[in-house]
Write an enzyme that holds these catalytic residues in place. Structure first.
Site, PDB file in Angstrom:
ATOM      1  N   THR A 135       0.759  -1.186  -0.019  1.00  0.00           N
ATOM      2  CA  THR A 135       0.036   0.048   0.115  1.00  0.00           C
ATOM      3  C   THR A 135       0.949   1.426   0.148  1.00  0.00           C
ATOM      4  O   THR A 135       1.992   1.218   0.532  1.00  0.00           O
ATOM      5  CB  THR A 135      -0.910  -0.157   1.390  1.00  0.00           C
ATOM      6  OG1 THR A 135      -1.592   1.471   1.343  1.00  0.00           O
ATOM      7  CG2 THR A 135       0.012  -0.298   2.387  1.00  0.00           C
ATOM      8  N   ASP A 136       0.223   2.229  -0.372  1.00  0.00           N
ATOM      9  CA  ASP A 136       0.998   3.537  -0.314  1.00  0.00           C
ATOM     10  C   ASP A 136       1.011   4.135   1.031  1.00  0.00           C
ATOM     11  O   ASP A 136       1.776   5.009   1.209  1.00  0.00           O
ATOM     12  CB  ASP A 136       0.408   4.790  -1.314  1.00  0.00           C
ATOM     13  CG  ASP A 136      -1.307   5.048  -0.977  1.00  0.00           C
ATOM     14  OD1 ASP A 136      -1.963   4.322  -0.004  1.00  0.00           O
ATOM     15  OD2 ASP A 136      -1.903   5.884  -1.655  1.00  0.00           O
ATOM     16  N   GLU A 137       0.127   3.677   1.786  1.00  0.00           N
ATOM     17  CA  GLU A 137       0.216   4.351   3.406  1.00  0.00           C
ATOM     18  C   GLU A 137       1.609   4.124   4.065  1.00  0.00           C
ATOM     19  O   GLU A 137       1.884   4.877   4.995  1.00  0.00           O
ATOM     20  CB  GLU A 137      -0.950   3.587   4.048  1.00  0.00           C
ATOM     21  CG  GLU A 137      -2.105   3.612   3.572  1.00  0.00           C
ATOM     22  CD  GLU A 137      -3.265   3.594   4.578  1.00  0.00           C
ATOM     23  OE1 GLU A 137      -3.171   3.539   5.870  1.00  0.00           O
ATOM     24  OE2 GLU A 137      -4.483   3.544   4.056  1.00  0.00           O
ATOM     25  N   TYR A 161      -1.915  -0.490  11.153  1.00  0.00           N
ATOM     26  CA  TYR A 161      -2.282  -1.237   9.728  1.00  0.00           C
ATOM     27  C   TYR A 161      -0.975  -0.800   8.774  1.00  0.00           C
ATOM     28  O   TYR A 161      -0.024  -1.765   8.295  1.00  0.00           O
ATOM     29  CB  TYR A 161      -3.519  -0.889   8.932  1.00  0.00           C
ATOM     30  CG  TYR A 161      -3.300  -0.922   7.533  1.00  0.00           C
ATOM     31  CD1 TYR A 161      -3.326  -2.319   7.154  1.00  0.00           C
ATOM     32  CD2 TYR A 161      -3.428  -0.142   6.565  1.00  0.00           C
ATOM     33  CE1 TYR A 161      -3.342  -2.896   5.744  1.00  0.00           C
ATOM     34  CE2 TYR A 161      -3.218  -0.225   5.240  1.00  0.00           C
ATOM     35  CZ  TYR A 161      -3.318  -1.509   4.800  1.00  0.00           C
ATOM     36  OH  TYR A 161      -3.227  -2.035   3.397  1.00  0.00           O
ATOM     37  N   LYS A 165       2.012  -3.393   7.325  1.00  0.00           N
ATOM     38  CA  LYS A 165       2.457  -3.696   6.178  1.00  0.00           C
ATOM     39  C   LYS A 165       3.763  -3.074   5.718  1.00  0.00           C
ATOM     40  O   LYS A 165       4.584  -3.751   4.847  1.00  0.00           O
ATOM     41  CB  LYS A 165       1.606  -2.471   5.120  1.00  0.00           C
ATOM     42  CG  LYS A 165      -0.071  -3.234   5.323  1.00  0.00           C
ATOM     43  CD  LYS A 165      -0.027  -4.388   4.544  1.00  0.00           C
ATOM     44  CE  LYS A 165       0.112  -4.588   2.951  1.00  0.00           C
ATOM     45  NZ  LYS A 165      -0.369  -5.959   2.447  1.00  0.00           N
TER      46      LYS A 165
END
Ligand code: NAD
Ligand code: DAU
Length: 370
Positions: A135-137, A161, A165
Site C-alpha cells: 500500500t501507499d500508506e 495497519y 504493511k
C-alpha cells in the site's frame, strides 16, 4: 499455475475473476488460499463455480505445514500475496491481528516460498516470482504541496495497519537481498469497485445513503486520497508479474487525488439521479445525510502516488477515469443489494454453508481443495 492468497477479499476476488476474463490467462489455473475472515467471502467467487481451473483452499497463511504442502503439490510459478488485515480503523481498535497476519503471515509465506524456490530446477527457479501486494500508506502523510510518493520515498507509516504493511515490505525486500528470492513489491493507492466490504469509505457511504443512515465524515472531510478503480489495480499487478524486474518496487496509482468530502458528494449526486426514492426519503438529496464526526486518531492527511515508473518501464496506465469507475461502482452496489445485506448481516456465512456446505461438510478439512 499461480497461488493467490486472500483471493476471497475485495481486491483478491476481483483479481481472480479478472484473471479468467483475460485472454492470456484463461487457461492458467489459480490456487486461491483464503482464511475467510470477516472480509473474505466465497460469494464473491460464485462467478467461478463452473470454472474448473479455480481451486479454492480454506486456510491460513500462518499455517506452515499447509503452505509447504500446497507448494510441493501444485508447483506454482508465482505467489500473488494479497492476504492481509486491511482496515485502518480496525487496526486502531485491535492491532494484534494485523501483526499476526500482515507480519507473521508474510514471514511464514516467505520462508515456505524460499524453501520451495530453492528446490526448483532451472528454468523454473529463474522464472518464479513472489509478488507482494502492498500500500501507499507505508510512505506516511503528505503536506498540501509535497511531491507524490515515489518508490524511493522513505517509509513513515503512521497507523498500526501501515506499520504492519511496512514491516512486511521490509521482510520481502530482505528475503530478496539476503537469500535471492525473486520478489516483486507493489505499493498501490486507495482502491474502489465491486465487492468492497462496506466498512471502507466508498461502499460505506453508498450503503448508508441507500439505507437512509448518516454518512460519517471524519474531521473536516479534507483528507486526500488517490483513487484507483480495482480492475486497474488488477491489470497493474498482472503487468508487474509479466514484465517487472525481480527485486524491484512499483508504485500503482490513479493520478486521481480527491478530498473525502468531494468523493462523498459525487456519490450522493449519482445516487440522487439513480435512486430518487431514497433521495426523497433523505429529504430531497442524499447529501442531507452527511454528518461530520470525530476524526480518526493519527489520520493521515494526504496520499498521492507518482506512477511514472510503472508507466515508463512496464507500459501500464489506468483504463478508468474516476467518473467512469465511480459510476460503475454505484451501479454495482445498486444491483447487488443482496450481496450487501449478506455481508452486513453476517448471513453470507449461511449462504456459504447453503451453497458449498455439502461439498465442504464431513470430508473437508482446512486446506483441502474443493
Ligand atoms: P480485504 O480485507 O478485502 O481482503 C483480505 C483477504 O485476506 C480476505 O479475503 C481475508 O479473508 C484474507 N485473509 C486475512 N487474513 C488471512 C490469513 N491469515 N490467511 C489467509 N487469508 C487471510 O483486503 P483488500 O482491500 O482486498 O486488500 C488486499 C491487499 O491489498 C492487502 O494486502 C492490502 O494491504 C492491499 N491494498 C489494499 C488497498 C485498498 O484500497 N483496499 C490499496 C492498496 C493495497
Ligand atoms: O491507501 C491505500 C489504503 O486505502 C489501503 O492500504 C487500505 O487497505 C484501505 O483500507 C485504504 O485505507 P484508508 O484509510 O485510506 O481507507 P478508508 O476507506 O478507511 O478511508 C478513506 C478516507 O475516508 C480516509 O481519509 C478516512 C475517511 N473516512 C473513512 C471512513 C470509513 C471517513 O471520513 N469516514 C468513514 O466512515
Amino acid at each position: 499455475m499461480i497461488l493467490v492468497t486472500g483471493g476471497a477479499g475485495f481486491i483478491g476476488s476481483n483479481f481472480v475473476l479478472d484473471w479468467f476474463n483475460t485472454a492470456a490467462n484463461r487457461t492458467e489455473p489459480v490456487l486461491n488460499l483464503d482464511a475467510l475472515t470477516y472480509a473474505g467471502n466465497r460469494e464473491n467467487l460464485s462467478g467461478l463455480d463452473q470454472q474448473p481451473l479455480h481451486h479454492f483452499i480454506h486456510g491460513d497463511i500462518n499455517n506452515q505445514e499447509l503452505i509447504a504442502q500446497l507448494l510441493k503439490q501444485h508447483q506454482p510459478r508465482a505467489i500473488i500475496h494479497f492476504a492481509a488485515e486491511s482496515h485502518v480503523d480496525r487496526s486502531i481498535h485491535g492491532p494484534g491481528e494485523f501483526i499476526r497476519t500482515n507480519i507473521q503471515g508474510t514471514f511464514n509465506l516467505l520462508q515456505c516460498a524460499l524453501d520451495y524456490w530453492r528446490g526448483l530446477p532451472q528454468p523454473q527457479a529463474s522464472s518464479f516470482r513472489f509478488l507482494h501486494v502492498s500500500t501507499d500508506e507505508v510512505y506516511g502523510s503528505l503536506g498540501p504541496s509535497d511531491s507524490a510518493f515515489t518508490e524511493t520515498t522513505p517509509y513513515q507509516p503512521n497507523s498500526p495497519y501501515s506499520a504492519s504493511k511496512a514491516a512486511s515490505d521490509h521482510l520481502v525486500r530482505a528475503w530478496h537481498h539476503t537469500y535471492g528470492l525473486p520478489v516483486l513489491t507493489t505499493n498501490c493507492s486507495n482502491n474502489y469497485g465491486p465487492f468492497q466490504f462496506p466498512e471502507k469509505l466508498i461502499p460505506l457511504v453508498m450503503t448508508n445513503a441507500l439505507a437512509g443512515k448518516a454518512l460519517p465524515i471524519y474531521g473536516d472531510g479534507m483528507n486526500i486520497r488517490d483513487w484507483l478503480y480495482v480492475t486497474d489495480h488488477c491489470s497493474a499487478i498482472r503487468t508487474v508479474l509479466d514484465k517487472g524486474q525481480a527485486g524491484e518496487v512499483y508504485n500503482i496509482g490513479g493520478w486521481n487525488e480527491m478530498p473525502n468530502i468531494e468523493i462523498v458528494k459525487i456519490i450522493c449526486q449519482l445516487l440522487d439521479r439513480k435512486s430518487p426514492e431514497t433521495a426523497q426519503r433523505a429529504g430531497g438529496t442524499h447529501e442531507q445525510l452527511i454528518t461530520y464526526v470525530k476524526d480518526r486518531p493519527g489520520h493521515d492527511r494526504r496520499y498521492a502516488i507518482d506512477a511514472n515508473k510503472i508507466a515508463r518501464e512496464l507500459g501500464w496506465k489506468p483504463a478508468e477515469t474516476f467518473a467512469s469507475g465511480i459510476e460503475k461502482t454505484v451501479d454495482w452496489y445498486l444491483t447487488h443489494r443482496e450481496w450487501v445485506s449478506h455481508v452486513q448481516s453476517g448471513a453470507y456465512r449461511q449462504w456459504i454453508d447453503q451453497q458449498y456446505g455439502s461439498r465442504m461438510s464431513g470430508t473437508r478439512q482446512q486446506g483441502t481443495p474443493q
